[in-house]
Design an enzyme around this catalytic site. Structure first.
Site, PDB file in Angstrom:
ATOM      1  N   SER A 198      -4.654  -4.359 -10.023  1.00 33.88           N
ATOM      2  CA  SER A 198      -3.437  -4.769 -10.726  1.00 33.88           C
ATOM      3  C   SER A 198      -2.276  -4.844  -9.744  1.00 33.88           C
ATOM      4  CB  SER A 198      -3.106  -3.755 -11.826  1.00 33.88           C
ATOM      5  OG  SER A 198      -1.819  -4.014 -12.344  1.00 33.88           O
ATOM      6  N   HIS A 199      -1.241  -5.592 -10.112  1.00 33.56           N
ATOM      7  CA  HIS A 199      -0.015  -5.610  -9.304  1.00 33.56           C
ATOM      8  C   HIS A 199       0.666  -4.248  -9.303  1.00 33.56           C
ATOM      9  CE1 HIS A 199      -0.526  -9.887  -9.337  1.00 33.56           C
ATOM     10  NE2 HIS A 199       0.580 -10.071  -8.654  1.00 33.56           N
ATOM     11  N   SER A 200       0.376  -3.472 -10.339  1.00 33.90           N
ATOM     12  CA  SER A 200       1.049  -2.184 -10.493  1.00 33.90           C
ATOM     13  C   SER A 200       0.053  -1.044 -10.318  1.00 33.90           C
ATOM     14  CB  SER A 200       1.679  -2.133 -11.893  1.00 33.90           C
ATOM     15  OG  SER A 200       1.805  -0.802 -12.323  1.00 33.90           O
TER      16      SER A 200
END
Lengths: 131, 213
Positions: free
Chosen positions: A8-10
């Site tokens: 994920s980007h996060s």
């Protein structure tokens, strides 16, 4: 047992999905979170993804779950820098990241082969929530 | 050639860092407002890595180091895209101790193909390819016409600039800007712009070194 990588980007999203998925997992099951950048900022890091794939690798292979756009590009790039014999045992699931991960973890936990775990993860696209 | 390559890559990194605000504001209009921030973070890391590289690291090694650094520090889609371009360039540069226009053509061609493969994109989709591919073609044509290296790079820069103008007239179908549909019209593509900036920096660097003048 097929290993699972969550990209994920996060970092929080990847960790959170891993935490949820662990509830359904066997104790020895490998679920690796590869979210965010090394400095904590939002983004995806192909090096981090390739390390996660190596960590999650088993004889049965690895399914990579991805969130948006560049998560796919970073995972493709991670595959390009991996050894060819590892690369052959990795699939990227075209699926919603959270629901797909839960489905993949359950399917993998019963010892299903790579292609079946992939199909279950991708089946999450059709899953109805409100009937 | 090694210190020369380091200086050329530093010139590219400097221009990206200097244009951080411009790239971010272009991306704010049609994307997620992070292109300048991401690219500047990536190229600041590149600057540190290439300065710290072992003396005598060859062209291929420096290009590979640049690519690997970009894929792990940029964060957005431009990381794997430019990172793959530099890594493919590194593979094409293997064994080359110096670069002539033909060698540059081979390396550039490999880099361009890397971006197409990674992005599964082609020209006309409002991406970096709309600047980079016409620039490559103009360079190849100029080299064929036996123009000097700097003249050929100037021709490439002109074509890239026209490519940026062209991106204002088309709708984005790739990446975050594709969510905007027709609202992406009238805006220039940030990726095409960063491609042009890198090329322009390389061209000015070669001019300052009086290469093939």
């Amino acid at each position: 047992m097929v290993g699972i990588v969550v990209v994920s980007h996060s970092a929080k999203v990847a960790e959170g999905i891993r935490e949820l998925a662990l509830q359904m997992a066997k104790p020895e099951q490998k679920i690796i979170a590869a979210g965010g950048m090394a400095d904590g900022s939002i983004g995806t890091d192909a090096m981090r993804v390739s390390e996660a794939i190596v960590d999650a690798m088993t004889d049965a292979g690895v399914i990579v779950m991805v969130d948006l756009g560049s998560a796919v590009l970073s995972t493709d790039t991670a595959l390009e820098i991996l050894d060819e014999n590892l690369r052959a045992r990795v699939r990227i699931a075209d699926a919603p990241i959270l629901e797909g991960t839960i489905g993949a973890v359950v399917e993998a936990s019963v010892g299903s082969p790579l292609e079946q775990v992939l199909a279950t993860a991708e089946g999450a696209r059709e899953m109805r929530k409100c009937l | 050639m090694s210190s020369f390559t380091v200086a050329a890559l530093e010139a590219v990194a400097d221009t990206i860092v200097q244009n951080k605000e411009l790239l971010t504001s272009l991306d704010a209009a049609i994307g997620d407002a992070d292109h300048g921030i991401n690219m500047a973070r990536g190229f600041e890391a590149v600057r540190v890595k290439i300065r710290a590289a072992a003396p005598g690291t060859d062209i291929s090694g420096l290009l590979k180091l640049t690519g690997m650094t970009l894929i792990s520090t940029v964060g957005g889609a431009s990381g794997p895209l430019y990172g793959t371009a530099f890594m493919r360039a590194a593979a094409a540069a293997q064994g080359k101790a110096t670069l002539d226009p033909d060698g540059i053509t081979q390396i550039w061609s490999a880099a361009l193909q890397g971006i197409k493969d990674r992005g599964k994109a082609s020209r006309g989709e409002k991406t970096m390819l709309d600047a980079m591919e016409p620039a490559y073609e103009a360079f190849v044509e100029a080299v064929k016409a036996e123009k000097s290296l700097v003249e050929s790079l100037d021709a490439a820069c002109e074509a890239a600039k026209e490519g940026i103008e062209y991106t204002k007239t088309i709708i984005a179908t790739k990446g975050r800007a594709s969510y905007l549909g027709e609202r992406s019209l009238g805006h220039q593509d940030p990726g095409a712009t960063s491609s042009y900036l890198m090329l322009a920096a390389l061209t000015e660097f070669c001019r300052s070194q009086q290469l093939g003048a």
